[in-house]
Design an enzyme around this catalytic site. Structure first.
Site, PDB file in Angstrom:
ATOM      1  N   TRP A   1      30.875  40.651  26.672  1.00  0.00           N
ATOM      2  CA  TRP A   1      30.253  39.708  25.417  1.00  0.00           C
ATOM      3  C   TRP A   1      28.804  39.816  25.109  1.00  0.00           C
ATOM      4  CZ3 TRP A   1      26.299  35.554  26.822  1.00  0.00           C
ATOM      5  CH2 TRP A   1      26.492  34.172  25.771  1.00  0.00           C
TER       6      TRP A   1
ATOM      7  N   ASP B   1      28.994  36.963  36.110  1.00  0.00           N
ATOM      8  CA  ASP B   1      29.385  35.729  34.949  1.00  0.00           C
ATOM      9  C   ASP B   1      30.646  35.557  35.355  1.00  0.00           C
ATOM     10  OD1 ASP B   1      29.293  34.343  33.023  1.00  0.00           O
ATOM     11  OD2 ASP B   1      28.474  35.911  31.591  1.00  0.00           O
TER      12      ASP B   1
ATOM     13  N   LYS C   1      33.081  25.701  29.373  1.00  0.00           N
ATOM     14  CA  LYS C   1      34.477  25.474  28.773  1.00  0.00           C
ATOM     15  C   LYS C   1      35.432  24.756  29.574  1.00  0.00           C
ATOM     16  CE  LYS C   1      33.970  28.779  26.217  1.00  0.00           C
ATOM     17  NZ  LYS C   1      32.794  29.838  26.393  1.00  0.00           N
TER      18      LYS C   1
END
Length: 453
Positions: A182, A263, A299
């Site tokens: 990311w 993560d 999310k």
């Protein structure tokens, strides 16, 4: 007529002070001060007319968020945004989960709720339930009080707090991140005070995991280095290690004393199962070693703008965990003081109610299943059209994103000719697709690939 009231003594004093400030500077001289005019302090580049910030150059758009900026400026009726990292319905609309609306209504109806500051570490119920969600309700680490969890500002804030804590208190200041990863990861850790290096992760030739390269790079990392790992649904590639590969990674890392920092942005959103998507983290926690985990509810609960996240640090024993928490407070206090209450209250309400929790898991699986269907439909459409190349990686990869393998020139062509927006590395959000738009994307990919041959 009403009798006019005379000003109160306190009002007289305020008026007197104001008058002194407004009087010419001669009054100051009477009180024994130098009679100097007040002038603006000289500032670099300041001439009294220009802004003191005139020298600042315009920063480039964020490579991910900039995609949406460009998309919004496009007036084409067929435009398609596949860059945004947020779930969309089959109609292309943002989704607020029904279970979230129910939880919010319960909170609104609770007249006992107040808006006082949360403690520095956040909402206690939220922290406890978040740790159970990622580590498992029967986790020995939780039962032995070896886990400290603090509420943070979504996944980004959790990573930043963890990074700054490590920069202050951990003996190694090098963190290895996957290549690619990311785009915000290197910025977060660099600004937190860590030195960022990378390890091989994605193999463009196979469009899969570069497992041998990963093992070699971690094997040559200095003892004690920090290693960032994506818990599931690797962003941007959608490529995850198998369970056996995770075990090999764990064995290697523990043998070298490497510190895992997970993560976890997509728990339950990748496979549709909260437990399956947490396996990688639990494999590391099960051996009794220390682990950091950053969680996000953006999310899997659709709470993007609520900025709800948590940082959990699994320690060797309860005493260490308590001392670690005391130092985490010192990281958080000057950063944002304490986290927001609303989003965390939504999460806690859902996680602690059996019926709401069950409803959430059903909605979560429905989102994950729709993304899996989009993968299959795109793969089938490309095969049916005879698009050159092997597109099986689309259905092998998992989660919100697919690394298509398209290059910058092909991406630019698709944007210009087909009004399809994605990041320049060819990453697309499968959640941005629908049955209606799959044919348009298929045509664009086919044209881009055949044009380049």
């Amino acid at each position: 007529m009403h009798k006019q009231q005379s000003p109160s003594p306190s009002a007289d004093r305020r008026l007197s002070v104001l008058a002194r400030h407004l009087e010419p500077s001669s009054s100051a001289a009477v009180e024994g001060h130098n009679n100097h005019s007040i002038v603006g302090a000289p500032t670099s580049g300041y001439d009294g007319k220009q802004s003191v910030f005139s020298h600042i150059v315009r920063a480039p758009e964020d490579p991910i968020l900039g995609v949406t900026v460009a998309y919004n400026k496009d007036t084409s009726p067929v435009k398609l945004n596949l860059g945004v990292g947020a779930y969309r319905t089959e109609e292309g609309k943002p989704l607020v989960l029904n279970v979230v609306r129910k939880a919010e209504q319960l909170l609104v109806n609770d007249r006992s709720r107040i808006k006082e500051y949360l403690p520095i570490v956040g909402l206690a119920d939220f922290n406890k339930l978040s740790a159970k969600l990622i580590l498992g309700a029967d986790s020995p680490a939780i039962q032995e009080n070896r886990v400290t969890t603090v509420q943070c500002l979504s996944g980004t804030g959790s990573l930043r707090v963890g990074g700054e804590f490590l920069a202050q208190h951990y003996h190694q200041h090098t963190i290895y991140i996957p290549q690619p990863t990311w785009g915000n990861h290197p910025k977060i850790f660099t600004l937190a005070g860590l030195s960022v290096k990378s390890y091989r992760y994605y193999d463009p030739a196979t469009r899969g995991l570069h497992f041998q390269g990963l093992l070699e790079d971690l094997g040559s990392a200095p003892s004690g280095a920090i290693v960032l790992l994506h818990a599931c649904a690797h962003n941007p590639t959608g490529v995850d290690p198998t369970k056996d590969q995770w075990e090999q990674i764990r064995t290697l890392m523990r043998s070298k004393g490497l510190l895992p920092f997970f993560d976890s942005a997509y728990q339950g959103f990748a496979s549709g199962s909260l437990d399956i998507d947490a396996q990688s983290v639990r494999i590391f926690v099960a051996d009794g070693g220390e682990v950091l985990v950053a969680q996000s509810y953006a999310k899997n609960m659709g709470l993007y703008g609520e900025r709800v996240g948590a940082l959990s640090i699994v320690c060797r024993n309860a005493d260490v965990a308590s001392r670690v928490e005391s130092q985490l407070k010192l990281v958080i206090r000057p950063m944002y003081s304490s986290p927001p209450i609303h989003g965390a209250s939504i999460v806690a309400t859902i996680l602690k109610d059996r019926n709401l929790y069950h409803e959430w898991t059903l909605e979560l699986k429905a989102m994950a299943d729709r993304i899996i269907r989009m993968r299959q439909q795109l793969f089938d459409a490309l095969c049916a059209k005879g698009t050159p190349g092997d597109w099986s990686h689309i259905i092998k990869q998992i989660g919100m994103f697919t690394f298509t393998g398209l290059n910058k020139e092909q991406v630019a062509f698709m944007t210009k000719e087909y009004h399809i927006y994605m990041t320049s590395d060819g990453r697309i959000s499968m959640a941005g697709l629908s049955s209606r738009t799959v044919p348009h994307l298929t045509d664009a990919i086919h044209a881009a690939v055949t044009r380049a041959r």
